[in-house]
Design a protein around this motif. Structure first.
Motif, PDB file in Angstrom:
ATOM      1  N   HIS A 168       0.828  -1.203   0.000  1.00  0.00           N
ATOM      2  CA  HIS A 168       0.000   0.000   0.000  1.00  0.00           C
ATOM      3  C   HIS A 168       0.872   1.267   0.000  1.00  0.00           C
ATOM      4  O   HIS A 168       0.593   2.208  -0.741  1.00  0.00           O
ATOM      5  N   PHE A 169       1.906   1.274   0.806  1.00  0.00           N
ATOM      6  CA  PHE A 169       2.767   2.454   0.881  1.00  0.00           C
ATOM      7  C   PHE A 169       3.708   2.563  -0.324  1.00  0.00           C
ATOM      8  O   PHE A 169       4.002   3.651  -0.801  1.00  0.00           O
ATOM      9  N   LEU A 170       4.182   1.429  -0.815  1.00  0.00           N
ATOM     10  CA  LEU A 170       5.144   1.445  -1.913  1.00  0.00           C
ATOM     11  C   LEU A 170       4.531   1.832  -3.248  1.00  0.00           C
ATOM     12  O   LEU A 170       5.235   2.340  -4.125  1.00  0.00           O
ATOM     13  N   LYS A 171       3.240   1.633  -3.431  1.00  0.00           N
ATOM     14  CA  LYS A 171       2.625   1.899  -4.736  1.00  0.00           C
ATOM     15  C   LYS A 171       2.735   3.370  -5.135  1.00  0.00           C
ATOM     16  O   LYS A 171       2.740   3.682  -6.329  1.00  0.00           O
ATOM     17  N   ASP A 172       2.867   4.254  -4.184  1.00  0.00           N
ATOM     18  CA  ASP A 172       2.938   5.684  -4.500  1.00  0.00           C
ATOM     19  C   ASP A 172       4.370   6.229  -4.572  1.00  0.00           C
ATOM     20  O   ASP A 172       4.560   7.414  -4.825  1.00  0.00           O
ATOM     21  N   GLY A 197      13.185   8.293  -8.197  1.00  0.00           N
ATOM     22  CA  GLY A 197      13.999   9.295  -7.518  1.00  0.00           C
ATOM     23  C   GLY A 197      13.639   9.525  -6.064  1.00  0.00           C
ATOM     24  O   GLY A 197      14.360  10.217  -5.352  1.00  0.00           O
ATOM     25  N   GLU A 198      12.537   8.976  -5.601  1.00  0.00           N
ATOM     26  CA  GLU A 198      12.152   9.148  -4.203  1.00  0.00           C
ATOM     27  C   GLU A 198      12.835   8.105  -3.332  1.00  0.00           C
ATOM     28  O   GLU A 198      13.383   7.120  -3.828  1.00  0.00           O
ATOM     29  N   ALA A 199      12.787   8.331  -2.040  1.00  0.00           N
ATOM     30  CA  ALA A 199      13.382   7.406  -1.071  1.00  0.00           C
ATOM     31  C   ALA A 199      12.284   6.845  -0.179  1.00  0.00           C
ATOM     32  O   ALA A 199      11.288   7.520   0.099  1.00  0.00           O
ATOM     33  N   PHE A 200      12.490   5.603   0.252  1.00  0.00           N
ATOM     34  CA  PHE A 200      11.549   4.948   1.159  1.00  0.00           C
ATOM     35  C   PHE A 200      12.358   4.155   2.175  1.00  0.00           C
ATOM     36  O   PHE A 200      13.301   3.466   1.814  1.00  0.00           O
ATOM     37  N   ALA A 223       9.753  -5.658  -0.761  1.00  0.00           N
ATOM     38  CA  ALA A 223       9.894  -4.219  -1.004  1.00  0.00           C
ATOM     39  C   ALA A 223      10.859  -3.952  -2.156  1.00  0.00           C
ATOM     40  O   ALA A 223      10.582  -3.126  -3.040  1.00  0.00           O
ATOM     41  N   ARG A 224      11.975  -4.654  -2.161  1.00  0.00           N
ATOM     42  CA  ARG A 224      12.954  -4.469  -3.236  1.00  0.00           C
ATOM     43  C   ARG A 224      12.349  -4.853  -4.587  1.00  0.00           C
ATOM     44  O   ARG A 224      12.508  -4.145  -5.571  1.00  0.00           O
ATOM     45  N   GLN A 225      11.639  -5.980  -4.632  1.00  0.00           N
ATOM     46  CA  GLN A 225      11.003  -6.420  -5.876  1.00  0.00           C
ATOM     47  C   GLN A 225       9.936  -5.425  -6.323  1.00  0.00           C
ATOM     48  O   GLN A 225       9.831  -5.099  -7.502  1.00  0.00           O
ATOM     49  N   THR A 226       9.134  -4.942  -5.385  1.00  0.00           N
ATOM     50  CA  THR A 226       8.064  -4.004  -5.713  1.00  0.00           C
ATOM     51  C   THR A 226       8.612  -2.714  -6.308  1.00  0.00           C
ATOM     52  O   THR A 226       7.999  -2.123  -7.197  1.00  0.00           O
ATOM     53  N   LEU A 227       9.767  -2.286  -5.843  1.00  0.00           N
ATOM     54  CA  LEU A 227      10.369  -1.036  -6.341  1.00  0.00           C
ATOM     55  C   LEU A 227      11.340  -1.260  -7.500  1.00  0.00           C
ATOM     56  O   LEU A 227      11.944  -0.306  -7.981  1.00  0.00           O
ATOM     57  N   SER A 236      13.476   3.833 -10.009  1.00  0.00           N
ATOM     58  CA  SER A 236      14.799   4.158  -9.469  1.00  0.00           C
ATOM     59  C   SER A 236      14.651   4.811  -8.096  1.00  0.00           C
ATOM     60  O   SER A 236      15.241   5.843  -7.817  1.00  0.00           O
ATOM     61  N   ALA A 237      13.867   4.189  -7.243  1.00  0.00           N
ATOM     62  CA  ALA A 237      13.664   4.696  -5.887  1.00  0.00           C
ATOM     63  C   ALA A 237      14.727   4.106  -4.967  1.00  0.00           C
ATOM     64  O   ALA A 237      15.191   2.986  -5.172  1.00  0.00           O
ATOM     65  N   LYS A 238      15.115   4.887  -3.972  1.00  0.00           N
ATOM     66  CA  LYS A 238      16.106   4.411  -3.010  1.00  0.00           C
ATOM     67  C   LYS A 238      15.390   3.778  -1.825  1.00  0.00           C
ATOM     68  O   LYS A 238      14.595   4.426  -1.147  1.00  0.00           O
ATOM     69  N   LEU A 239      15.694   2.512  -1.570  1.00  0.00           N
ATOM     70  CA  LEU A 239      15.101   1.779  -0.447  1.00  0.00           C
ATOM     71  C   LEU A 239      16.144   1.604   0.638  1.00  0.00           C
ATOM     72  O   LEU A 239      17.232   1.102   0.391  1.00  0.00           O
ATOM     73  N   THR A 240      15.816   2.036   1.837  1.00  0.00           N
ATOM     74  CA  THR A 240      16.673   1.828   3.002  1.00  0.00           C
ATOM     75  C   THR A 240      15.966   0.869   3.940  1.00  0.00           C
ATOM     76  O   THR A 240      14.794   1.051   4.265  1.00  0.00           O
ATOM     77  N   LEU A 241      16.686  -0.170   4.347  1.00  0.00           N
ATOM     78  CA  LEU A 241      16.157  -1.171   5.261  1.00  0.00           C
ATOM     79  C   LEU A 241      16.979  -1.113   6.546  1.00  0.00           C
ATOM     80  O   LEU A 241      18.160  -1.463   6.544  1.00  0.00           O
ATOM     81  N   GLU A 242      16.380  -0.608   7.612  1.00  0.00           N
ATOM     82  CA  GLU A 242      17.096  -0.471   8.882  1.00  0.00           C
ATOM     83  C   GLU A 242      16.519  -1.449   9.893  1.00  0.00           C
ATOM     84  O   GLU A 242      15.312  -1.602   9.994  1.00  0.00           O
ATOM     85  N   ILE A 243      17.417  -2.089  10.633  1.00  0.00           N
ATOM     86  CA  ILE A 243      16.983  -3.024  11.672  1.00  0.00           C
ATOM     87  C   ILE A 243      17.644  -2.626  12.985  1.00  0.00           C
ATOM     88  O   ILE A 243      18.846  -2.361  13.035  1.00  0.00           O
TER      89      ILE A 243
END
Length: 194
Positions: free
Chosen positions: A41-45, A49-52, A75-79, A83-90
């Motif tokens: 739901h959040f990734l569809k928008d 160039g945006e970051a998530f 998330a990586r597959q969906t994006l 060319s969006a930047k995905l950050t995964l923090e744990i």
């Protein structure tokens, strides 16, 4: 932020989540299909160039590493078509780090933040196992393993918590700066006595 688990393997004395990460809830971990729907739901928008950013939190999120991996891969597959930047923090207490978990964290290129309050003499006062023993030995082993994969991580940092349980900020800082972290942060417990 995704609360991957509502449980924790530690029993930190200043924990605001009932000391076991549950906040009194019967739910122990996320329902993966529902979580993937919510992430979608959040990734569809997200546009080119945006970051998530997705923050995996808990309890202790590495109690359910399969959930972390599944959400990260989804998330990586969906994006992948943007060319969006995905950050995964744990955020982890690092006590459950194994070669399998380090491989997963390296594969997803996670940004890892270790919750660690300073030298064992200070950390072990409040960050204890379910049996009441200090957690530093396990944390330090986990940190060692994380530094072995640091080039594959987006970043590796530490967060120390202070409050009535531990106020020696300088001693903790001097100890923690001996590690080659990408970042250090200090926060404060928020119980009534703090």
């Amino acid at each position: 932020s995704i609360n991957v688990t509502q449980i924790c393997n530690l029993r930190c004395t200043y924990c605001g989540a009932n000391g076991d990460g549950t906040y009194g809830s019967d739910v122990k971990r996320i329902e993966l299909p529902k979580a993937l729907q919510q992430v979608e739901h959040f990734l569809k928008d997200v546009k080119d160039g945006e970051a998530f950013r997705i923050n995996f939190i808990g309890g202790e999120p590495l109690i359910y590493p399969e959930g972390v991996r599944a959400i990260a891969e989804f998330a990586r597959q969906t994006l992948s078509d943007r060319s969006a930047k995905l950050t995964l923090e744990i955020i982890t207490n690092a006590t459950l780090i194994t070669p399998e978990i380090t491989a997963m964290l390296a594969q997803i290129g996670a940004s890892v933040v270790v919750s660690f309050d300073g030298p064992p003499s200070l950390n072990d006062r409040a960050r204890v196992t379910a049996s009441g023993r200090g957690s530093s030995e396990k944390v330090l082993d986990g940190i060692r393993q994380l530094f072995s994969i640091k080039p594959q991580l987006q970043s590796l940092g530490v967060n120390a918590v202070f409050g009535s349980h531990q106020t020696n900020v300088l001693e903790s800082y001097l100890y923690l700066r001996s590690f080659p972290w990408d970042m250090m942060s200090f926060s404060f417990a928020s119980s009534a006595q703090d």
